[in-house]
Write a protein that holds these residues in place. Structure first.
Motif, PDB file in Angstrom:
ATOM      1  N   PRO A  96     -50.313  48.364 -90.146  1.00 16.48           N
ATOM      2  CA  PRO A  96     -49.845  46.984 -90.215  1.00 16.48           C
ATOM      3  C   PRO A  96     -49.810  46.470 -91.650  1.00 16.48           C
ATOM      4  O   PRO A  96     -50.668  46.806 -92.467  1.00 16.48           O
ATOM      5  CB  PRO A  96     -50.873  46.214 -89.363  1.00 16.48           C
ATOM      6  N   CYS A 239     -44.621  44.067 -87.488  1.00 18.03           N
ATOM      7  CA  CYS A 239     -45.951  43.785 -86.934  1.00 18.03           C
ATOM      8  C   CYS A 239     -46.016  44.048 -85.427  1.00 18.03           C
ATOM      9  O   CYS A 239     -47.079  44.416 -84.900  1.00 18.03           O
ATOM     10  CB  CYS A 239     -46.340  42.336 -87.229  1.00 18.03           C
ATOM     11  N   PRO A 254     -52.044  41.186 -87.594  1.00 16.04           N
ATOM     12  CA  PRO A 254     -51.452  40.871 -88.905  1.00 16.04           C
ATOM     13  C   PRO A 254     -51.412  39.366 -89.143  1.00 16.04           C
ATOM     14  O   PRO A 254     -51.372  38.563 -88.208  1.00 16.04           O
ATOM     15  CB  PRO A 254     -50.039  41.461 -88.806  1.00 16.04           C
TER      16      PRO A 254
END
Length: 386
Positions: A96, A239, A254
């Protein structure tokens, strides 16, 4: 190596190690490779720059613009350019993103005319003719409003050798000294806090019906929103691939999207437009004083003064315009009374314009008063005797 005195048979030569061309290139060029970048490139930035930039901007600007000298001090690189683009997000992510900043990074405009072009500049202060020399980097990093986003602008400090006065490289006193080849590359109009790109102001120069600051504000808001949404969709799409993995491992998801930077008001756009007009006052003056005509019309009105009154009420009552047959204005003055009494200087200026340019005098002039006189020449004829 010392060879033995007796040898029954020569020993076979050692087998040569096979090396790839890449290994040979790395071995021969190892001594000429530049030193690795510092662990934290943000430390190379001036302290005032670090206060104005976020962490991601500090890293890439410090990495591409600064280096360390032999004493370990931070120095601006020698190979300079005007525009510097930030590193783009990676095409493929295996984990991420740590921050959405790379997706919303903006470019940097570095205006250092003395360092880049080695120009001889003089002090812009009145009654001072000293030469300017570089005195470090300007401590303020400006944000500039563009068509569909924002960008950063930085410049240098210049110091006069005689009076020791310091000015920024983007001041009008410095830009006016540059040749058109260099000055045309400066892209913005500066105000106290923010700045505006010239591509935005050009849209206000066309005075057509409906072309107002409010309309431009709505257009900018739409384009900024669309550009910000495209970047946000790309970040959220990356994400989304790691949301299930983060929830299964108990990791923090994230970071969310940053808010879109707000746009300045339409009043601010009009203020910047007025600064742009003042900076081109000489050009407008040349354009106005180059207007002629063979048929003129002079008229006075109070309507304009009623709109402009305010604190200056009762100081000027009439606006007198002189135009030609093409509806172009030759001159416009403010007077306290109507008639030929306060227009002598304006008339002298128009006659002088025709005389110096060698243009034939107008053949006819239309007025709504002071055009006839039974005892001789009228007041208007006496006013424009040439």
């Amino acid at each position: 190596m010392v060879q033995p005195a007796e040898s029954s048979a020569p020993s076979p030569p050692p087998a040569a190690a096979t090396r790839t061309p890449l290994e040979e290139q790395e071995e021969t060029g190892a001594a000429f490779l530049p030193p690795p970048p510092p662990a934290d490139s943000a430390e190379l930035l001036p302290e005032s720059w670090r206060a104005a930039l976020n962490a991601e901007q500090q890293k890439w600007i410090g990495r591409v613009l600064f280096t360390r000298d032999s004493r370990g001090r931070s120095r601006l690189i020698s190979e300079l350019d005007l525009w510097w683009n930030p590193p783009q997000p990676r095409p493929i992510y295996t984990q991420p993103p740590a921050s959405p900043d790379p997706f919303f990074a903006c470019r940097l405009f570095l205006w250092v005319p003395h360092r880049m072009w080695h120009l001889q500049l003089t002090c812009p202060q009145p009654l001072c003719t000293g030469s300017m020399t570089k005195a470090g980097l300007y401590r303020t990093v400006r944000r500039v409003l563009d068509i569909n986003g924002w960008y950063l602008m930085a410049t240098e400090y210049l110091e006069c050798r005689r009076c020791k006065k310091k000015v920024g490289g983007w001041s009008q006193g410095i830009i006016r000294q540059l040749s058109p080849t260099h000055s045309c590359q400066f892209p913005a109009v500066l105000t106290y806090k923010l700045s505006c790109d010239m591509r935005v102001l050009v849209q206000l120069r066309s005075r057509t019906p409906g072309n107002s600051a409010k309309r431009l504000f709505n257009t900018l808001r739409e384009q900024h929103s669309e550009a910000w949404m495209r970047r946000g969709i790309r970040y959220l799409g990356i994400c989304e691939q790691f949301l299930a993995m983060c929830s299964a491992r108990g990791q923090t998801p994230p970071p969310p999207l940053p808010p879109m930077p707000p746009l300045p008001s339409p009043v601010w756009l009009l203020t910047v437009y007025s600064y742009d007009v003042l900076s081109q006052l000489d050009k407008y003056k040349f354009r106005i004083t180059s207007t002629f005509g063979s048929i003129l019309k002079m008229d006075s009105t109070k309507k304009v003064m009623k709109k402009l009154a305010g604190a200056a009420s009762d100081t000027a009552a009439w606006v007198t315009n002189v135009g030609n047959e093409h509806w172009q204005v030759l001159n416009s003055v403010l007077t306290c009374s109507e008639g030929a009494g306060g227009l002598s200087r304006m008339a002298a200026g128009i006659m002088r314009r025709y005389r110096l340019a060698g243009v034939p005098a107008p053949q006819l002039m239309y007025v709504d008063r002071d055009c006839c006189n039974r005892d001789g020449a009228s007041k208007t004829a006496a006013l424009f005797q040439e």
